[in-house]
Scaffold this motif. Structure first.
Motif, PDB file in Angstrom:
ATOM      1  N   GLN A  22       5.456  -8.080  -1.809  1.00  8.98           N
ATOM      2  CA  GLN A  22       5.325  -7.450  -0.490  1.00  8.98           C
ATOM      3  C   GLN A  22       4.166  -6.251  -0.796  1.00  8.98           C
ATOM      4  O   GLN A  22       3.430  -6.189   0.104  1.00  8.98           O
ATOM      5  CB  GLN A  22       6.501  -6.937   0.323  1.00  8.98           C
ATOM      6  CG  GLN A  22       7.222  -8.193   0.522  1.00  8.98           C
ATOM      7  CD  GLN A  22       8.878  -7.628   1.088  1.00  8.98           C
ATOM      8  OE1 GLN A  22       8.893  -6.469   1.312  1.00  8.98           O
ATOM      9  NE2 GLN A  22       9.506  -8.444   1.471  1.00  8.98           N
ATOM     10  N   VAL A  23       4.258  -5.697  -1.785  1.00 10.74           N
ATOM     11  CA  VAL A  23       3.228  -4.391  -2.258  1.00 10.74           C
ATOM     12  C   VAL A  23       3.066  -4.731  -3.833  1.00 10.74           C
ATOM     13  O   VAL A  23       3.587  -5.111  -4.463  1.00 10.74           O
ATOM     14  CB  VAL A  23       4.122  -3.048  -2.189  1.00 10.74           C
ATOM     15  CG1 VAL A  23       3.075  -1.923  -2.655  1.00 10.74           C
ATOM     16  CG2 VAL A  23       4.692  -3.067  -0.646  1.00 10.74           C
ATOM     17  N   GLY A  24       1.576  -4.570  -3.852  1.00  9.30           N
ATOM     18  CA  GLY A  24       1.164  -4.677  -5.328  1.00  9.30           C
ATOM     19  C   GLY A  24       0.046  -5.909  -5.045  1.00  9.30           C
ATOM     20  O   GLY A  24      -0.147  -6.406  -4.223  1.00  9.30           O
ATOM     21  N   ASP A  25      -0.450  -5.897  -6.475  1.00 12.16           N
ATOM     22  CA  ASP A  25      -1.780  -7.137  -6.795  1.00 12.16           C
ATOM     23  C   ASP A  25      -1.087  -8.276  -7.161  1.00 12.16           C
ATOM     24  O   ASP A  25      -0.447  -8.503  -8.192  1.00 12.16           O
ATOM     25  CB  ASP A  25      -2.556  -6.325  -7.862  1.00 12.16           C
ATOM     26  CG  ASP A  25      -3.836  -7.145  -8.234  1.00 12.16           C
ATOM     27  OD1 ASP A  25      -3.687  -8.051  -7.929  1.00 12.16           O
ATOM     28  OD2 ASP A  25      -4.759  -6.289  -8.851  1.00 12.16           O
ATOM     29  N   ALA A  26      -1.088  -9.020  -6.401  1.00 10.79           N
ATOM     30  CA  ALA A  26      -0.767 -10.273  -6.331  1.00 10.79           C
ATOM     31  C   ALA A  26      -1.592 -11.238  -7.621  1.00 10.79           C
ATOM     32  O   ALA A  26      -0.584 -11.818  -8.293  1.00 10.79           O
ATOM     33  CB  ALA A  26      -0.773 -11.226  -5.224  1.00 10.79           C
ATOM     34  N   ASP A  27      -2.687 -10.826  -7.641  1.00 13.94           N
ATOM     35  CA  ASP A  27      -3.312 -11.368  -8.799  1.00 13.94           C
ATOM     36  C   ASP A  27      -2.702 -11.026 -10.159  1.00 13.94           C
ATOM     37  O   ASP A  27      -2.482 -11.686 -11.273  1.00 13.94           O
ATOM     38  CB  ASP A  27      -4.855 -11.153  -8.961  1.00 13.94           C
ATOM     39  CG  ASP A  27      -5.526 -12.015  -7.772  1.00 13.94           C
ATOM     40  OD1 ASP A  27      -4.926 -13.271  -7.421  1.00 13.94           O
ATOM     41  OD2 ASP A  27      -6.528 -11.571  -7.453  1.00 13.94           O
ATOM     42  N   LYS A  28      -2.575  -9.600 -10.399  1.00 15.20           N
ATOM     43  CA  LYS A  28      -1.882  -9.096 -11.489  1.00 15.20           C
ATOM     44  C   LYS A  28      -0.610  -9.645 -11.772  1.00 15.20           C
ATOM     45  O   LYS A  28      -0.049  -9.762 -12.983  1.00 15.20           O
ATOM     46  CB  LYS A  28      -1.721  -7.435 -11.539  1.00 15.20           C
ATOM     47  CG  LYS A  28      -1.693  -6.857 -12.777  1.00 15.20           C
ATOM     48  CD  LYS A  28      -1.830  -5.361 -12.724  1.00 15.20           C
ATOM     49  CE  LYS A  28      -1.001  -4.992 -14.223  1.00 15.20           C
ATOM     50  NZ  LYS A  28      -1.480  -3.482 -14.222  1.00 15.20           N
ATOM     51  N   THR A  58       0.957  -0.283 -12.572  1.00 14.09           N
ATOM     52  CA  THR A  58       0.835  -0.903 -11.161  1.00 14.09           C
ATOM     53  C   THR A  58       2.231  -0.832 -10.657  1.00 14.09           C
ATOM     54  O   THR A  58       3.151  -1.405 -11.250  1.00 14.09           O
ATOM     55  CB  THR A  58       0.172  -2.180 -11.380  1.00 14.09           C
ATOM     56  OG1 THR A  58      -1.188  -2.232 -12.127  1.00 14.09           O
ATOM     57  CG2 THR A  58      -0.242  -2.991 -10.130  1.00 14.09           C
ATOM     58  N   LEU A  59       1.987  -0.332  -9.376  1.00 14.73           N
ATOM     59  CA  LEU A  59       3.416  -0.617  -8.249  1.00 14.73           C
ATOM     60  C   LEU A  59       3.591  -1.980  -7.651  1.00 14.73           C
ATOM     61  O   LEU A  59       2.384  -2.308  -7.097  1.00 14.73           O
ATOM     62  CB  LEU A  59       3.264   0.485  -7.541  1.00 14.73           C
ATOM     63  CG  LEU A  59       4.162   0.769  -6.259  1.00 14.73           C
ATOM     64  CD1 LEU A  59       5.707   1.088  -7.103  1.00 14.73           C
ATOM     65  CD2 LEU A  59       3.957   1.960  -5.541  1.00 14.73           C
ATOM     66  N   PHE A  60       4.523  -2.246  -7.922  1.00 13.13           N
ATOM     67  CA  PHE A  60       5.213  -3.604  -7.056  1.00 13.13           C
ATOM     68  C   PHE A  60       6.401  -3.278  -6.437  1.00 13.13           C
ATOM     69  O   PHE A  60       7.003  -2.495  -6.734  1.00 13.13           O
ATOM     70  CB  PHE A  60       5.193  -4.885  -8.033  1.00 13.13           C
ATOM     71  CG  PHE A  60       4.165  -5.216  -8.858  1.00 13.13           C
ATOM     72  CD1 PHE A  60       3.323  -5.990  -8.461  1.00 13.13           C
ATOM     73  CD2 PHE A  60       3.844  -4.589 -10.058  1.00 13.13           C
ATOM     74  CE1 PHE A  60       2.260  -6.597  -9.099  1.00 13.13           C
ATOM     75  CE2 PHE A  60       2.728  -5.186 -10.762  1.00 13.13           C
ATOM     76  CZ  PHE A  60       1.964  -6.071 -10.254  1.00 13.13           C
ATOM     77  N   SER A 106      -3.123   2.267 -14.490  1.00  9.52           N
ATOM     78  CA  SER A 106      -3.194   1.362 -13.309  1.00  9.52           C
ATOM     79  C   SER A 106      -4.424   0.643 -13.440  1.00  9.52           C
ATOM     80  O   SER A 106      -4.762  -0.258 -12.886  1.00  9.52           O
ATOM     81  CB  SER A 106      -2.912   1.926 -12.029  1.00  9.52           C
ATOM     82  OG  SER A 106      -3.611   3.072 -11.432  1.00  9.52           O
ATOM     83  N   ASP A 107      -5.774   1.362 -13.930  1.00  7.61           N
ATOM     84  CA  ASP A 107      -6.919   0.729 -13.977  1.00  7.61           C
ATOM     85  C   ASP A 107      -7.271   0.121 -15.085  1.00  7.61           C
ATOM     86  O   ASP A 107      -8.490  -0.106 -15.287  1.00  7.61           O
ATOM     87  CB  ASP A 107      -8.126   1.816 -13.494  1.00  7.61           C
ATOM     88  CG  ASP A 107      -8.106   2.792 -14.414  1.00  7.61           C
ATOM     89  OD1 ASP A 107      -7.290   3.105 -15.392  1.00  7.61           O
ATOM     90  OD2 ASP A 107      -9.050   3.646 -14.557  1.00  7.61           O
ATOM     91  N   VAL A 108      -6.374   0.187 -16.253  1.00  7.47           N
ATOM     92  CA  VAL A 108      -6.530  -0.837 -17.294  1.00  7.47           C
ATOM     93  C   VAL A 108      -6.666  -2.214 -17.347  1.00  7.47           C
ATOM     94  O   VAL A 108      -5.915  -2.654 -16.417  1.00  7.47           O
ATOM     95  CB  VAL A 108      -5.726  -0.252 -18.382  1.00  7.47           C
ATOM     96  CG1 VAL A 108      -5.836  -0.989 -19.762  1.00  7.47           C
ATOM     97  CG2 VAL A 108      -5.525   1.227 -18.822  1.00  7.47           C
ATOM     98  N   THR A 146      14.064  -3.290  -4.959  1.00  7.86           N
ATOM     99  CA  THR A 146      13.601  -1.982  -5.302  1.00  7.86           C
ATOM    100  C   THR A 146      12.212  -1.815  -5.921  1.00  7.86           C
ATOM    101  O   THR A 146      11.491  -2.686  -6.708  1.00  7.86           O
ATOM    102  CB  THR A 146      14.705  -1.595  -6.719  1.00  7.86           C
ATOM    103  OG1 THR A 146      15.940  -1.874  -6.083  1.00  7.86           O
ATOM    104  CG2 THR A 146      14.481  -0.504  -7.246  1.00  7.86           C
ATOM    105  N   PRO A 147      11.430  -0.900  -5.786  1.00  5.11           N
ATOM    106  CA  PRO A 147      10.094  -0.698  -6.252  1.00  5.11           C
ATOM    107  C   PRO A 147      10.059  -0.581  -7.811  1.00  5.11           C
ATOM    108  O   PRO A 147      10.944  -0.330  -8.519  1.00  5.11           O
ATOM    109  CB  PRO A 147       9.571   0.574  -5.693  1.00  5.11           C
ATOM    110  CG  PRO A 147      10.710   1.395  -5.326  1.00  5.11           C
ATOM    111  CD  PRO A 147      11.978   0.280  -4.949  1.00  5.11           C
ATOM    112  N   THR A 148       9.052  -1.122  -8.463  1.00  6.00           N
ATOM    113  CA  THR A 148       9.011  -1.284  -9.743  1.00  6.00           C
ATOM    114  C   THR A 148       7.589  -0.999 -10.270  1.00  6.00           C
ATOM    115  O   THR A 148       6.588  -1.314  -9.773  1.00  6.00           O
ATOM    116  CB  THR A 148       9.446  -2.529 -10.322  1.00  6.00           C
ATOM    117  OG1 THR A 148       9.257  -2.539 -11.626  1.00  6.00           O
ATOM    118  CG2 THR A 148       8.698  -3.673  -9.493  1.00  6.00           C
ATOM    119  N   LEU A 149       7.430  -0.295 -11.566  1.00  2.83           N
ATOM    120  CA  LEU A 149       6.178  -0.186 -12.081  1.00  2.83           C
ATOM    121  C   LEU A 149       6.170  -1.047 -13.416  1.00  2.83           C
ATOM    122  O   LEU A 149       7.018  -1.044 -14.181  1.00  2.83           O
ATOM    123  CB  LEU A 149       6.090   1.150 -12.463  1.00  2.83           C
ATOM    124  CG  LEU A 149       5.415   2.240 -11.503  1.00  2.83           C
ATOM    125  CD1 LEU A 149       5.653   3.786 -11.973  1.00  2.83           C
ATOM    126  CD2 LEU A 149       4.273   2.170 -10.927  1.00  2.83           C
TER     127      LEU A 149
END
Length: 374
Positions: free
Chosen positions: A262-268, A242-244, A104-106, A235-238
């Motif tokens: 709603q959840v996650g990094d919008a820029d990513k 990164t979790l979205f 997730s931090d790559v 449904t949550p997804t990886l």
């Protein structure tokens, strides 16, 4: 090695990949928990007088390489792995990681460089079309935690899913394949979703234990520029560590023109869809039917098979259902349609075929969970 694991190794070699005498098989495994299973695969391959080759990888080492590697390095890695893959008849991939968020931090540029070289050239362009392959996950405490189950309970669930008699499911899938092959217009409705597209002229493919374990979907692809409307995934997804969740996409003439989560990094999220020319178009539409898989567990090989679900995949298409969209991205995002998740409808050429996650036409009812579990 448990008897169930040995049975699974036999199922992969005999049913899923049909390994034959003299054939070369590449077994690629991630995580030390997979090693006894890899040993069983090697032993069973030799019993069939085949030639097993093995690559063992570690998730922590993989992360370190991804964080520090360059596109030039990844291209050289792709060249090496591609030369080997071209020699293989069969590929089995087993992943048994202890942390689904390990990458997730790559940095996005690192992930892009790797996916456009190793993943695209070795796997999407060679392994997928040119070998008989199956990929799977291996149970672990982390996997059980994602599924919200005790480890031993999850192991029982895992083997129940993986050792399902897929020949029965395969027969029940045939009417759905035939229906999709003659369908033009698809409409999907549900909470926050009003989507239309065409699948006319695109081949439909049943996934009945040959490519993934567990399995249970029928897929095709939309006509590339036919998708219009809005789709609210539930449904949550990886993706790439990164979790979205709550991803919402708006389409115009096939292209994703608006994205949010709603959840996650919008820029990513935006970076993924801007990765290449094909990443804002859809490469797969599939209907999930595995009766044992009913809730998400943050693993796409399970989640995309959830009974009563469909997935609509931004990125590259498969050769079997080629709508012309090529991309290093292939992101299977899932929408559940059972009443407990808000319900929904799928229409083929103005005929309702599934409502609230259950098929309603006579020829498709055998694919409903209670029928498959009889």
């Amino acid at each position: 090695m448990s008897e169930r694991a040995r049975q699974l190794a036999i199922k992969l070699l005999d049913y899923s990949t049909d390994l034959k005498e003299g054939e070369k098989i590449l077994i690629q495994a991630v995580g030390t928990r997979t090693y006894p299973f890899v040993e069983a695969l090697v032993e069973e391959a030799y019993k069939r007088k085949a030639l097993p080759y093995v690559t063992l990888r570690d998730e922590f080492v993989e992360r370190a390489i991804l964080k520090g590697g360059s596109e030039k390095q990844f291209q050289f890695q792709a060249d090496l792995e591609l030369a080997r893959m071209k020699e293989m008849d069969v590929f089995i991939g087993v992943r048994g990681t202890s942390n689904v968020l390990e990458n997730s931090d790559v940095a996005p540029e690192q992930l892009k460089a790797y996916s456009s070289t190793v993943m695209k050239q070795v796997h999407m362009e060679c392994r997928v079309p040119d070998t008989r392959w199956v990929v799977m996950r291996w149970p672990s405490p982390a996997f059980a935690q994602s599924a919200k189950m005790p480890t031993r309970v999850f192991e029982d669930f895992y083997f129940k899913c993986c050792l399902l008699d897929y020949s029965i499911m395969s027969k029940a899938m045939d009417p759905l394949v035939e229906l999709m092959d003659r369908t033009d217009k698809v409409a999907i409705k549900g909470p926050g979703t009003d989507l239309t597209f065409s699948i006319k002229g695109l081949t439909s493919v049943k996934c009945d234990g040959k490519l993934n374990i567990p399995d249970g979907e029928v897929f095709t692809a939309p006509v590339k520029d036919s998708v219009n409307g809005v789709l609210q995934y539930n449904t949550p997804t990886l993706y790439e560590g990164t979790l979205f969740d709550g991803v919402r996409l708006v389409f115009k003439d096939g292209k994703i023109v608006e994205e949010s989560c709603q959840v996650g990094d919008a820029d990513k999220l935006k970076d993924i869809f801007d990765r290449d020319e094909g990443s804002r178009y859809i490469g797969e539409f599939a209907i999930g039917v595995n009766p044992h898989v009913t809730e998400p567990m943050l693993d796409i090989l399970f989640d995309e098979k959830i009974a009563g679900s469909f997935h609509f995949t931004p990125g590259g298409c498969y050769d079997e259902a080629d709508n012309g969209n090529k991309s290093s991205v292939h992101w299977d995002m899932v929408c559940r349609q059972f009443a407990a998740h808000g319900g929904g409808e799928i229409w083929f050429d103005d005929v309702l075929i599934r409502k609230d996650g259950l098929f309603v036409t006579d020829e498709l009812i055998p694919l409903n969970p209670e029928e498959l579990l009889k």
